[in-house]
Design an enzyme around this catalytic site. Structure first.
Site, PDB file in Angstrom:
ATOM      1  N   ASP A 116      -5.368  -9.815  -7.942  1.00  0.00           N
ATOM      2  CA  ASP A 116      -5.650  -9.096  -8.904  1.00  0.00           C
ATOM      3  C   ASP A 116      -4.353  -8.337  -9.638  1.00  0.00           C
ATOM      4  O   ASP A 116      -4.171  -8.668 -10.730  1.00  0.00           O
ATOM      5  CB  ASP A 116      -6.415  -7.960  -8.266  1.00  0.00           C
ATOM      6  CG  ASP A 116      -6.245  -7.266  -7.217  1.00  0.00           C
ATOM      7  OD1 ASP A 116      -5.194  -7.604  -6.584  1.00  0.00           O
ATOM      8  OD2 ASP A 116      -6.978  -6.285  -6.632  1.00  0.00           O
ATOM      9  N   GLU A 126       0.780  -1.093   0.069  1.00  0.00           N
ATOM     10  CA  GLU A 126      -0.008  -0.071  -0.093  1.00  0.00           C
ATOM     11  C   GLU A 126       0.810   1.149  -0.077  1.00  0.00           C
ATOM     12  O   GLU A 126       0.706   2.257  -0.660  1.00  0.00           O
ATOM     13  CB  GLU A 126      -1.011   0.012   1.206  1.00  0.00           C
ATOM     14  CG  GLU A 126      -1.797  -1.142   1.305  1.00  0.00           C
ATOM     15  CD  GLU A 126      -2.925  -0.815   0.425  1.00  0.00           C
ATOM     16  OE1 GLU A 126      -3.092   0.013  -0.431  1.00  0.00           O
ATOM     17  OE2 GLU A 126      -3.932  -1.749   0.396  1.00  0.00           O
ATOM     18  N   ARG A 149       0.857   3.710  -3.410  1.00  0.00           N
ATOM     19  CA  ARG A 149       0.223   5.163  -3.181  1.00  0.00           C
ATOM     20  C   ARG A 149       1.100   6.136  -2.856  1.00  0.00           C
ATOM     21  O   ARG A 149       1.103   7.127  -3.619  1.00  0.00           O
ATOM     22  CB  ARG A 149      -0.754   5.000  -1.840  1.00  0.00           C
ATOM     23  CG  ARG A 149      -1.916   4.017  -1.993  1.00  0.00           C
ATOM     24  CD  ARG A 149      -2.807   4.122  -0.656  1.00  0.00           C
ATOM     25  NE  ARG A 149      -3.717   2.908  -0.800  1.00  0.00           N
ATOM     26  CZ  ARG A 149      -5.020   2.428  -0.616  1.00  0.00           C
ATOM     27  NH1 ARG A 149      -5.716   3.706  -0.088  1.00  0.00           N
ATOM     28  NH2 ARG A 149      -5.689   1.514  -0.433  1.00  0.00           N
ATOM     29  N   GLU A 188     -12.205   0.386 -10.170  1.00  0.00           N
ATOM     30  CA  GLU A 188     -11.909  -0.671 -11.218  1.00  0.00           C
ATOM     31  C   GLU A 188     -12.742  -0.586 -12.534  1.00  0.00           C
ATOM     32  O   GLU A 188     -12.459  -0.730 -13.317  1.00  0.00           O
ATOM     33  CB  GLU A 188     -11.901  -1.975 -10.591  1.00  0.00           C
ATOM     34  CG  GLU A 188     -10.717  -2.303  -9.629  1.00  0.00           C
ATOM     35  CD  GLU A 188     -10.931  -1.860  -8.357  1.00  0.00           C
ATOM     36  OE1 GLU A 188     -12.222  -1.223  -7.845  1.00  0.00           O
ATOM     37  OE2 GLU A 188     -10.077  -1.359  -7.476  1.00  0.00           O
TER      38      GLU A 188
HETATM   39  C1  DMJ Z   1      -6.336   0.727  -4.942  1.00  0.00           C
HETATM   40  O1  DMJ Z   1      -5.657   0.598  -3.760  1.00  0.00           O
HETATM   41  C2  DMJ Z   1      -5.817  -0.147  -5.892  1.00  0.00           C
HETATM   42  O2  DMJ Z   1      -6.408   0.120  -7.154  1.00  0.00           O
HETATM   43  C3  DMJ Z   1      -5.491  -1.576  -5.502  1.00  0.00           C
HETATM   44  O3  DMJ Z   1      -4.858  -1.943  -6.648  1.00  0.00           O
HETATM   45  C4  DMJ Z   1      -6.881  -2.095  -5.473  1.00  0.00           C
HETATM   46  N1  DMJ Z   1      -7.411  -1.640  -4.454  1.00  0.00           N
HETATM   47  C5  DMJ Z   1      -7.835  -0.326  -4.290  1.00  0.00           C
HETATM   48  C6  DMJ Z   1      -8.964   0.214  -5.023  1.00  0.00           C
HETATM   49  O4  DMJ Z   1      -9.976  -0.538  -5.207  1.00  0.00           O
END
Ligand code: DMJ
Length: 788
Positions: A491, A342, A346, A670
């Site tokens: 994912d 994270e 970010r 998404e």
């Molecule tokens: C975000 O932090 C990113 O897109 C991550 O890959 C998946 N989760 C969140 C948004 O849903």
């Protein structure tokens, strides 16, 4: 005075019986907490039961239904007990609890809540680390969990950690803060935590009778919808947005630019609310208009994540303020555990993207006070570099697979305190775009080598058909469990395969190869079609490829259609790609078809919901013998299926199912992300129209009164919706950015010049050169997978 519902007419009763006011006040005050806790515990119990059922892939729906049944039973029991309690209250009122003079001396009045010392707050925060999907820390569930955690900590002492890793993180936390009484920030629970064993909770032991009564009363208040009503009032009304009701069809480029301006307004509103009510904090709770930090001095979580969106939208004064905070207040030198993934996607991604935009697009929100005359904002690169040096400690593991967390101040990697110390596969493999770009900027080869090594170690496991289980062990480099899905924890592994290939201008075919394998595996094992209308879905294999297909799709999976289209054209428009000599082929054609079908399914997730905002998880109705993707019997439904005049009775709706516990909407990006790619690549305006409908639903149902910005929803399937009081940082970083780009001209951040990291931070494509190059090759497949 707060207005509360009064189903027992207690207010009037107390008027007639002096001496009972305080008693009733106690009931009301404590009852709010107790009932909220009760409701959330019941929901949590059912949710976790459902989760377990999914994990075992056995009777998931049935199990969840049973859990819900138990919840209903519990509510029934509460209702029955409430009647008895109401009588009890009445009898107490008749007798009088206490003399008026006692009451006036405050004997029964609840003690005024002391505001916590600043130091205490900081101590508690020092034990936080960052969650995978950023929970709300003012959420009653979290607060209830914190209280329970505090109780178990007190009775178990600091040795509560355990498990295979010996509770390493727990020990570190305990060393830093021996009085820690709140949960670490991960959604995962430390060992030894749980409502199961131990002595009865002190609250119940000491105040059993009063607690029971208040629980019952407030259980009833909840049952009658009191709390929902409270939440709903926080949502702004349609009338606040005149343009929503007078919206007309977009017919020209100018109309789309006008729509894009609405997105800018939503961004301004979101940012300004954060600035007004929670400036500098890592979390923003727009309904209560409060903020909260995740580290003693804050991490700039919202400021840094939003920065490049402000730049792209040319909001210069806001960028100036953000930059000032980064310059004056941001420090990574904090004794703080953070989640490696994270923080990379970010914070590192946000700073690198800001650096890139300020260098390559100096006219976007230009700031003139840093190195006048020199391109780029060194500040962003300096802060990125400092952070990356600390995050690199995550890679100090026996296998090279990074630990889930690091302590920023100590430059120390920390294994996950759950899942036997395993890291999430997606988390370990979604760091490479950021570290590789940083290596390119700084010439520091180590950033490249360590992040790239992860891909080699993972691929050496030889996962069949390129589909990887969702956990991997840093200690061995082998997979842990056999659960396979494109949703949470799986994912962005797939996303970063094709994006790594594109990032280095296609100089590293190994990643395209891995992507092709994986997409082949997705088609073969995870894609199927719904029973009634033939929607295309991507299911899960919770028990591995030999287990059954679960027809469950996290909203997170909706990144996939856009990524498939991106891979099919390699960033060109479909028209260009088709014309390019020797490029277009049957496989690319089939991939575009799959992308179109899947994005339609994701759009259906929005159309299905009462608010027009998708649920976190959607289940689909599939035949007992699911059709394989290769089946020739399948025909996709037309888009007009969503306008079936049968409305709620429409056949297509029978293919979708949202469980109560999954009906929340976290402002996730998404689907609009995929719409953005699909529009850029196909040029089909329907994707813009779908995006516009989604955007209007967000404005209509998630805007908060008094300029509070926008909030996540706890239930997006009722009108008015139930709010969650949290504005996720990815709302400004991703969701609004993708809406803006969807309505923008195609030459803004063209897809063959940038790759968006998984948090929507654009990074440039670049040449690898001699220093930085792929240092590994895939092993020949043996058909055997390694697992821990
Ligand atoms: C975000 O932090 C990113 O897109 C991550 O890959 C998946 N989760 C969140 C948004 O849903």
């Amino acid at each position: 005075m707060n207005r509360v519902r009064d189903p027992f007419n207690l207010h009037n009763l107390t008027l007639n019986r002096p001496g009972t006011i305080a008693a009733i006040n106690i009931l009301r005050a404590t009852a709010t907490t107790a009932a909220t806790e009760f409701r959330d515990r019941a929901e949590k119990a059912a949710a976790s039961a459902a989760q377990q059922a999914v994990e075992t892939a056995a009777k998931a729906a049935e199990f969840a239904e049973q859990a819900a049944e138990r919840t209903r039973d519990a509510i029934g029991a509460v209702a029955e007990a409430a009647e008895a309690a109401a009588k009890e209250v009445e009898r107490a009122l008749d007798q009088g609890f206490q003399s008026q003079s006692d009451l006036e001396q405050g004997v029964l009045l609840p003690a005024a809540e002391e505001p916590p010392e600043e130091e205490d707050i900081e101590d508690q925060m020092a034990s936080f680390s960052i969650p995978r999907h950023v929970p709300s820390f003012t959420d009653p569930v979290r607060q209830a969990e914190d209280r329970l955690w505090a109780a178990t900590r007190q009775r178990a002492g600091q040795g509560a950690g355990g498990g295979v890793l010996g509770g390493v993180q727990d020990k570190v936390g305990g060393f830093l803060n021996p009085d820690r009484t709140s949960l670490p920030m991960y959604k995962d629970k430390p060992y030894g935590y749980g409502p199961g064993g131990g002595r009865p909770r002190p609250l119940l032991r000491k105040k059993r009778v009063l607690g029971f009564l208040t629980l019952v009363v407030l259980g009833l208040l909840w049952f009658t919808g009191f709390f929902d009503e409270h939440h709903e009032r926080a949502v702004a009304k349609l009338g606040d947005w005149g343009w929503l009701s007078s919206d007309t069809k977009a017919r020209s480029k100018a109309d789309w630019l006008r729509r894009r301006e609405r997105v800018v307004e939503a961004m301004e509103l979101s940012w300004d609310a954060y600035e007004r009510y929670a400036w500098g904090y890592d979390e923003f709770h727009p309904v209560s208009k409060t903020g909260r930090n995740m580290a003693p001095k804050g991490l700039g979580w919202i400021i840094i994540d939003s920065l490049d969106t402000l730049m792209i939208m040319n909001l210069t004064s806001r960028v100036t303020h953000a930059r000032e905070w980064i310059s004056k207040s941001l420090t990574w030198d904090q004794d703080q555990d953070v989640n490696t993934f994270e923080t990379t996607i970010r914070m590192l991604g946000g700073l690198l993207s800001a650096y890139y935009l300020s260098t390559e697009y100096p006219n976007l929100a230009p700031i003139t006070d840093d190195d006048i005359g020199a391109p780029g904002e060194d500040l962003y690169l300096e802060k990125a570099r400092d952070l990356a040096d600390r995050l690199m400690s995550a890679f100090d593991t026996p296998s090279g697979i990074p630990y889930a967390s690091v302590n920023l101040g100590k430059f120390q990697g920390l294994p996950s305190h759950a899942d036997n110390g395993a890291s999430s596969t997606a988390e370990a493999t979604t760091l490479q775009l950021e570290f590789k770009y940083l290596a390119n900027l700084t010439g520091e080869k180590d950033f490249w080598d360590r992040s790239e090594k992860v891909m080699q170690v993972l691929d050496d496991n030889q996962a069949p058909d390129g589909l990887v289980p969702i956990y991997i062990q840093p200690s061995t480099g082998h997979f842990h469990t056999s659960n396979i899905r494109l949703g949470s924890r799986g994912d962005s592994y797939y996303e970063y395969l094709i994006k790594q290939y594109l990032q280095t201008k296609k100089a590293e075919p190994v990643y395209q190869d891995m992507w092709n394998d994986a997409l082949h595996g997705i088609r073969k094992h995870l894609v199927t079609y719904t029973e009634n209308s033939g929607f295309t879905i991507v299911g899960e294999r919770p028990n591995g490829l030999k287990g059954n297909l679960s027809p469950k799709m996290d909203h997170l999976v909706c990144f996939l259609p856009g990524t498939i289209a991106l891979a099919a054209t390699e960033g060109l428009s479909e028209r260009e790609a088709r014309k390019k000599p020797g490029f277009w082929n049957k496989q690319r054609e089939a991939d575009m078809k799959l992308a179109r079908e899947l994005v339609q399914t994701c759009w259906g997730m929005y159309r299905y919901m009462a608010t027009g905002l998708a649920a976190e998880i959607t289940y689909f109705k599939i035949p007992s013998d699911p059709l394989p993707e290769s089946s020739s019997q399948h025909t996709s439904p037309p888009d007009s299926i969503f306008d079936d005049p049968a409305g709620p009775e429409a056949t297509w709706r029978k293919d979708y199912e949202v469980h109560h516990f999954d009906a929340h909407n976290l402002q996730r990006p998404e689907t609009v992300e995929s719409l953005f790619y699909m529009y850029r690549i196909t040029g089909d305006v329907k994707y813009r129209e779908w995006g516009w409908e989604m955007f209007k639903s967000f404005v209509n149902y998630t805007a908060v009164e008094d300029g509070g910005g926008f909030t996540s929803l706890s239930n997006a399937n009722v009108i008015p919706p139930v709010t969650k009081d949290n504005m996720e940082s990815f709302w400004m970083a991703e969701t609004l950015k993708y809406f803006y780009l969807l309505f923008s001209p195609e030459d803004l951040l063209p897809l063959d010049k940038v790759v968006f990291n998984t948090e929507a931070h654009p990074l440039p494509v670049f040449e690898v050169g001699r220093l930085l190059k792929t240092g590994w090759e895939r092993k020949a497949r043996t058909g055997e997978t390694k697992s821990a």
